[in-house]
Design an enzyme around this catalytic site. Structure first.
Site, PDB file in Angstrom:
ATOM      1  N   CYS A  92       0.837  -1.199   0.000  1.00 31.99           N
ATOM      2  CA  CYS A  92       0.000   0.000   0.000  1.00 31.99           C
ATOM      3  C   CYS A  92       0.876   1.255   0.000  1.00 31.99           C
ATOM      4  CB  CYS A  92      -0.980  -0.030   1.165  1.00 31.99           C
ATOM      5  SG  CYS A  92      -2.366   1.133   0.970  1.00 31.99           S
TER       6      CYS A  92
ATOM      7  N   HIS B  31      -3.725  -5.603   0.875  1.00 33.07           N
ATOM      8  CA  HIS B  31      -3.483  -5.975   2.270  1.00 33.07           C
ATOM      9  C   HIS B  31      -3.930  -7.423   2.480  1.00 33.07           C
ATOM     10  CE1 HIS B  31      -2.515  -1.969   3.805  1.00 33.07           C
ATOM     11  NE2 HIS B  31      -3.498  -1.498   3.060  1.00 33.07           N
TER      12      HIS B  31
END
Length: 490
Positions: A329, A436
């Protein structure tokens, strides 16, 4: 019928409230109750994404998993995500609402209280039992007028409250008895019992302590819960990291850079649980010396994290680092050539050169993507592995060189897609993506570790469900009679 509420209050932050709510959710479910967790307001940069693309606290999503139900925004209607400089993004009913400082947030407490009660009412209408969690201490007297998460919730529903103290930090008598003393009389009447958490050694050695607590408080001590060594559940926030690298053990070392406003660091818990793997959180380049890999995690402030890396000397260190370099991310954004925030999404905005380790560029937009996602790995150590996780970001990243995606996303929410995400260097040493939860996939995680030189050794027997393991541990300390009394099921 409106469900009753049990509320777990703590004498302070990090006394074990979240874990105990998790255990109680599983214990209630094992006894046939439709149970749901609830936390009115949570402060954490560790967020989870619900099936409908909303954000709630990761700890509450874990509690929902223990209750064997899908997490929903009603379980955590207000999420506070610190952004630094005494300002936080306020997520209301799963959507970013606005960024406020503490005073602005305080002024809006009554409006937020209406949101809390609406969601709690909705949750109670569809369950047999709600197990609520307080925040910090319920007797922070300077903050009590604006309380929307502790005793105001308890009073609103007439909750049966349990007060938890942490004996491992010392001062258990002052913790529990002092908290009770500072509660208002009508609040104290809601407290049904005490729990002593994290006792090291034989609980029988605390029998005198139990007697003293019961005599002075007039309340039963429901249990003395021993320290739990094998707790494999996500920590709630960065306070856990500040206590040190408690997950570390001898063996292959992986460094995680503790960026400012670090977020979703529970991504890496599956790595730390592998035998022979040490996970170390670092803030200085010198700590890279014995690592075979370094991970740049998510962060709420990518541009600020970029400047921090430069100031700390990580630019040179990462370019000289011989091992694997990974970004998830915000960490993936940092690995690229450039990061641009023309709209000031992260505050003042601006434009920064990235670390230049992957040929990608990121630009921030006002629209935030929060979605559960499925993907297929294209990494050489796990080709074709099916992955499940979530995306939660405001940046959009594109390749500016040969396109070598790490994964192909096949599902976002309810939509079937076929979109590349992430990038992997030609030699496979540097890679990153937005997904994630990628390390939760056994084939991907273990394939990458073996790529680094890890040898798993003898295959371990499959572990029991961690929620069942936790529930058994807590039930043994409390006793079945007390458990059933607490749930009011006779």
């Amino acid at each position: 019928m409106t469900a009753p509420v049990i509320m777990v209050l703590g004498t302070a932050s990090s006394v074990g409230k979240s874990v105990l709510v998790t255990a109680l959710c599983r214990l209630a479910r094992q006894r046939g109750l439709r149970v749901a967790p609830f936390k009115a307001q949570n402060m954490s940069n560790n967020a989870a994404v619900t099936a409908d693309g909303r954000e709630i606290a990761r700890s509450v999503a874990v509690q929902a998993a223990a209750a064997q139900i899908e997490p929903t925004v009603e379980m955590n209607p207000i999420l506070i995500k610190p952004e630094g400089q005494r300002r936080s993004q306020i997520v209301v009913e799963g959507r970013p609402w606005r960024t406020l400082d503490a005073l602005d947030f305080w002024r809006r407490k009554e409006m937020l209280w209406e949101i809390v009660t609406r969601n709690l009412d909705a949750l109670r209408a569809r369950c047999d039992l709600v197990i609520a969690e307080g925040a910090g201490s319920p007797v922070e007297l300077n903050l009590k007028a604006g309380d929307i998460v502790n005793m105001r919730v308890a009073r609103y529903v007439g909750a049966r409250c349990v007060l938890v103290g942490d004996i491992d930090t010392g001062g258990i008598f002052a913790q529990l008895l002092g908290t009770l003393m500072l509660l208002e009389p009508e609040e104290r009447e809601l407290v049904q019992g005490l729990l002593v958490n994290r006792f090291r050694g034989d609980p029988a050695l605390f029998e005198d302590g139990v007697r003293i607590l019961e005599q002075r408080s007039g309340l039963p001590v429901l249990g003395v819960i021993p320290w739990f060594e094998d707790l494999h559940l996500p920590e709630e926030d960065a306070v856990a990291l500040e206590r040190g690298n408690r997950l570390a053990r001898d063996g292959l070392t992986i460094a995680v850079i503790h960026l400012p406003a670090i977020a979703n660091f529970d991504d890496f818990d599956p790595l730390a649980r592998e035998p022979g793997v040490t996970l170390r959180y670092i803030t200085h380049p010198d700590d890279l010396s014995d690592a075979v890999a370094v991970i740049l995690p998510g962060t709420k402030h990518t541009l600020a994290a970029r400047r921090w890396l430069r100031e700390r000397g990580f630019d040179v260190a990462l370019h000289q680092f011989p091992g694997s370099i990974v970004g998830i991310c915000g960490g993936y954004q940092l690995l690229g050539e450039r990061i641009s925030d023309p709209l000031g999404v992260e505050g003042q905005g601006g434009d920064e050169p990235g670390l230049g380790l992957l040929p990608v560029e990121t630009i921030f937009s006002a629209a935030k993507l929060t979605v559960q996602a499925d993907a297929v790995s294209r990494a050489p150590w796990a080709v074709g592995a099916r992955l499940h996780g979530y995306e939660i970001h405001m940046g959009r990243t594109r390749s500016i060189d040969a396109d070598r995606p790490l994964i192909t996303v096949t599902q976002r929410g309810a939509d079937a897609v076929e979109e590349h995400d992430g990038h992997i260097s030609k030699d496979g040493r540097v890679w990153g993506c937005y997904l994630h939860g990628i390390f939760a996939n056994d084939a991907f995680r273990r394939g990458w570790l073996q790529h680094l030189g890890w040898h798993p050794g003898e295959e371990l027997n499959p572990s029991t469900d961690p929620f069942d393991h936790l529930a058994q541990h807590v039930a043994a300390a409390i006793g079945e009679k007390q458990v059933r009394w607490l749930f009011d099921i006779g």
